[in-house]
Design an enzyme around this catalytic site. Structure first.
Site, short mmCIF file in Angstrom:
data_model
loop_
_atom_site.label_atom_id
_atom_site.label_comp_id
_atom_site.label_asym_id
_atom_site.label_seq_id
_atom_site.Cartn_x
_atom_site.Cartn_y
_atom_site.Cartn_z
N ASP A 99 0.70 -1.32 -0.08
CA ASP A 99 0.00 -0.04 0.04
C ASP A 99 0.89 1.19 0.04
O ASP A 99 1.86 1.40 0.80
CB ASP A 99 -0.73 -0.02 1.18
CG ASP A 99 -1.86 0.81 1.36
OD1 ASP A 99 -2.77 0.58 0.32
OD2 ASP A 99 -1.93 1.81 2.07
N GLU A 119 14.08 -15.65 0.72
CA GLU A 119 14.39 -16.62 1.68
C GLU A 119 13.56 -17.75 1.48
O GLU A 119 13.82 -18.86 1.99
CB GLU A 119 14.34 -16.20 3.10
CG GLU A 119 15.20 -15.20 3.74
CD GLU A 119 14.90 -14.44 4.99
OE1 GLU A 119 13.84 -14.89 5.36
OE2 GLU A 119 15.60 -13.51 5.35
C1 GLC Z 1 -4.08 2.86 -0.41
C2 GLC Z 1 -5.32 2.07 -0.60
C3 GLC Z 1 -6.46 3.04 0.02
C4 GLC Z 1 -6.41 3.68 1.16
C5 GLC Z 1 -4.94 4.28 1.21
C6 GLC Z 1 -4.47 4.54 2.52
O1 GLC Z 1 -4.37 4.09 -1.65
O2 GLC Z 1 -5.71 1.70 -1.90
O3 GLC Z 1 -7.95 2.10 0.00
O4 GLC Z 1 -7.28 4.42 1.59
O5 GLC Z 1 -3.80 3.82 0.62
O6 GLC Z 1 -4.10 3.37 3.32
#
Ligand code: GLC
Ligand code: CA
Length: 571
Positions: free
Chosen positions: A232, A281
Site C-alpha cells: 500500500d 528466503e
Molecule cells: C491505498 C489504498 C486505499 C487507502 C490508502 C491509505 O491507496 O488502496 O484504499 O485508503 O492507501 O492506506
C-alpha cells in the site's frame, strides 16, 4: 441477462463448451516460480465478499465457503485487502496489529484453513501490507502518546513541535490526501503527521525498529504460506521533512521525483532491497506488487527484481474508452516492463475507484484530471446520465482486451458480475473517510465496496444472513451469481470462459500490432491468438480468423460497436 458473447458457428460451441465445463483442472503450485508474471489476480475486499456468521461483515470463513466459486472463475491468485484488526477508520487500511486477523473476520486458524483450501485448488494468496502508517490504536502509537516529546516511542512516528509560544499552531499548513489538515495536535505542544486520515499516523521509516518490525511481518505471513504481498502507498515510505517545513503551496510545486519531501524518494528503494532479501528466503520467492502512483517512467525501479518485483500500472484505469489511448498505454507499458525485466500489470477497477462499467457509461467529465465519475457521484448518481447497458458493454470489451495482453491482470470482486457503482448510499450509512473529510466535494469510495450479490433473493442477496454493512440496491438482483450461473450470455460466463481460454492460450510475453484503422485496435500474440477491439460506435469488418470469444454477440462478418473478439489464426 441479455445476449453478451454468443458468437456464430464454431465460436458459439467454444464459448458454451467452456462455460458448461466446471471441472477446471487444479494447477500445481510447485511448478511455476514465475507465476506472478502472467497471473490473473482477483482482489477480494474481505468485508464485502461473503459473510459466514451473519453479522453483516464479510469474513474469512465466508471466503473459505466460496473457494469453489473462485476455482470456477479460473483465477490464479487472490489478493485480500486488509483483514487485520482495525477500527475501520479507512476500511481496514488503518491497521491495529499487522500479525493478526480482525476477530470480527475470524482467527489465524481460519486464515490458515482458507490458505490451505485455496492452495489445494491451485490458487495463490496475496495479502495487503500497509507500511506507510499504522492505525492510531496500534500499540506503538498508544505508547507514543503516553511518552514524552523526544522519546524513542515518538521517534517511530513523525512528531514535530507546533508553532507559536505554546505550540498551538500546526508545524505546517499541509493538507492530507483525504482532505483536511495533515498535522494533528496531541496536547503537549507536539503534532503528528498523517498523509491520510487522522486515525492513520505515518511511520518514520528512518527508524530501524520500524524497518525490522515489517521484516518480521513479511516473514510471519510468508511462514503461513502467503505467496505474495500488495504494498500500500509504496511510494511514500521514505520521507525527508528537514528542519524547516515548506508550506503546502511550495510542496505542491516541487517535482515528485527523487527529491520531494514526501513522494517517491530514491531512498525508498533501500527499504525494498531489504524486503527482497526476505522474499528470497522462501522457495519459490515471495512476490510483491507496489501500489505506487508515481510518474510512469519512475515505475520500473519499484518493479525491479532487486525491489518489489512488480508495480501496478493504473494507466488503463485512467484512460478513456478510446482505441488510440489504449494502444498508447499498452506500448508505453510494455516498454516500461522491458526496462525492469518485470511483466506489466493491467487494472481497470479496484476498491478506490468508480467501477469501470459505470465510468464507461457516463459522458466524459469536462475536467480530464477529475477522478472519473466523481462528479456524477457527487450529484447523487443521476440515472439519466448513466447508460448502464453501454457502460457494461464497453467494460466487457475493455476487460477482454486487457485479458489478451501479455503480463498479469488484476480484477476486482464484482466486476465479473457486471456490477455498476452504487451511487445512492445514504449519507448516514457511508463509511469512507474521504466522504467525511470533504463535505460536498467527494462522496468517497463506498459505492464500489458494497457487499456483492450471490443469490437473487434473501436478506442480502446471499451475502450473509444479516443486514449488510453497506446497503445493496434492488438492481443487484439481476447481477447475482445465481442469476448468471448457467447463463452462457452473462458477464460471469464471459469472465469464466475468458480466464479458462487465457490459460490455454498462454504464450510468450510478446505482442505485435496488426495494422488497422479508425477505432479498431488489433494485436496478435506469438501463437496466433489475436485480439481485436472495436472502440467505435459503428460496426466494422470482423478480422479474419476463428472467433473464440466475443464480449458481445457477433453476427455475420461484422465486429459490433464497443466489442472485443478473441480470434485464432493459423499462420
Ligand atoms: C491505498 C489504498 C486505499 C487507502 C490508502 C491509505 O491507496 O488502496 O484504499 O485508503 O492507501 O492506506
Ligand atoms: Ca461476518
Amino acid at each position: 441477462m441479455s445476449g453478451r458473447h454468443a458468437a456464430p458457428g464454431p465460436a458459439d460451441r467454444t464459448a458454451s463448451e467452456l462455460t458448461s465445463d466446471k471441472t477446471v483442472p487444479a494447477v500445481s503450485l510447485a511448478e511455476d516460480p514465475e507465476w506472478w508474471r502472467h497471473a490473473v489476480v482477483y482482489q477480494i475486499y474481505p468485508r464485502s465478499f461473503a459473510d459466514a456468521n451473519g453479522d453483516g461483515i464479510g469474513d474469512i470463513p465466508g471466503i473459505l465457503s466460496r473457494v469453489g466459486y473462485l476455482r470456477d472463475l479460473g483465477v490464479d491468485a487472490v489478493w485480500l485487502s486488509p483483514f487485520y484488526p482495525s477500527a475501520l477508520a479507512d476500511g481496514g487500511y488503518d491497521v491495529d496489529d499487522y500479525r493478526d486477523v480482525d476477530p470480527r473476520l475470524g482467527t489465524l486458524d481460519d486464515f490458515d484453513a482458507m490458505v490451505a483450501a485455496l492452495h489445494e485448488l491451485g490458487i495463490r494468496v496475496i495479502v495487503d501490507i500497509v507500511p506507510n502508517h499504522t492505525s492510531n490504536r496500534h500499540e506503538w502509537f498508544r505508547e507514543a502518546l503516553a511518552s514524552p516529546p523526544g522519546s524513542a516511542a515518538r521517534d517511530r512516528y513523525i512528531f514535530r513541535d507546533g508553532l507559536g509560544p505554546d505550540g498551538s499552531q500546526p508545524p505546517a499548513d499541509w493538507i492530507s490526501l483525504f482532505g483536511g489538515p495533515a498535522w494533528e495536535p496531541v496536547g503537549d505542544g507536539q503534532w503528528y503527521f498523517h498523509l491520510f486520515a487522522r486515525e492513520q499516523p505515518d511511520l518514520n521509516w528512518d527508524n530501524r525498529e520500524v524497518r525490522d518490525d515489517f521484516l518480521t511481518t513479511l516473514r510471519f505471513w510468508s511462514d503461513r504460506g502467503v505467496d505474495g504481498f500488495r504494498i500500500d502507498v509504496a511510494h511514500a515510505l521514505a520521507k525527508h521533512l528537514g528542519e524547516e517545513l515548506p508550506d503546502q503551496a511550495t510542496l505542491d510545486e516541487l517535482p515528485r521525483e527523487g527529491g520531494h519531501p514526501l513522494w517517491d524518494r530514491n531512498e525508498v528503494h533501500d527499504i525494498y532491497a531489504e524486503w527482497r532479501q526476505v522474499f528470497n528466503e522462501y522457495s519459490p520467492p515471495r512476490t510483491a506488487v507496489a501500489e505506487a502512483w508515481v510518474e510512469p517512467h519512475r515505475r520500473p525501479r519499484y518493479a525491479s527484481p532487486e525491489g518489489l518485483g512488480q508495480a501496478f500500472n493504473f494507466d488503463l484505469l485512467e484512460a478513456d474508452f478510446d482505441g488510440d489511448a489504449f494502444r498508447r498505454v499498452v506500448d508505453f507499458n510494455l516498454d516500461l516492463a522491458a526496462q525492469s525485466g518485470s511483466s506489466s500489470t493491467w487494472v481497470l477497477s479496484n476498491h478506490d475507484v468508480v467501477r469501470h462499467a459505470t465510468r464507461y457509461g457516463l459522458a466524459l467529465p469536462d475536467d480530464p484530471d477529475e477522478r472519473r465519475g466523481a462528479a456524477w457521484l457527487l450529484a447523487g448518481g443521476p440515472e439519466d446520465e448513466l447508460d448502464r447497458e453501454r457502460g457494461l458493454r464497453r467494460a466487457l470489451a475493455a476487460t477482454l482486451f486487457l485479458l489478451g495482453l501479455p503480463g498479469s491482470a488484476y480484477l476486482y470482486q464484482g466486476e465479473e458480475l457486471g456490477l455498476h457503482e452504487v451511487a445512492d448510499i445514504p449519507a448516514d450509512q457511508r463509511q469512507d473517510p474521504t466522504f467525511f473529510r470533504n463535505p460536498g466535494v467527494d462522496v468517497g469510495r463506498d459505492g464500489c465496496r458494497v457487499p456483492i450479490p450471490w443469490e437473487r433473493e434473501g436478506p442480502s442477496f446471499g451475502f450473509g444472513a444479516g443486514a449488510p454493512h453497506l446497503p445493496q440496491p434492488a438492481w443487484f438482483e439481476d447481477h447475482a451469481v445465481s442469476a448468471q450461473d448457467g447463463d452462457p450470455d452473462s458477464p460471469l460466463a464471459l469472465y469464466r470462459a475468458a480466464l479458462r481460454l487465457r490459460r490455454e492460450l498462454r504464450t510468450a510475453e510478446e505482442l505485435e500490432w496488426v495494422e488497422s484503422s479508425g477505432q479498431l485496435v488489433h494485436f496478435r500474440r506469438p501463437n496466433g491468438w489475436e485480439v481485436a477491439t472495436n472502440f467505435g460506435s459503428e460496426p466494422v469488418a470482423l478480422p479474419e480468423g476463428e472467433v473464440l470469444l466475443a464480449s458481445s454477440p457477433v453476427q455475420g462478418f461484422l465486429l459490433p460497436a464497443e466489442t472485443t473478439v478473441w480470434l485464432r489464426r493459423s499462420r
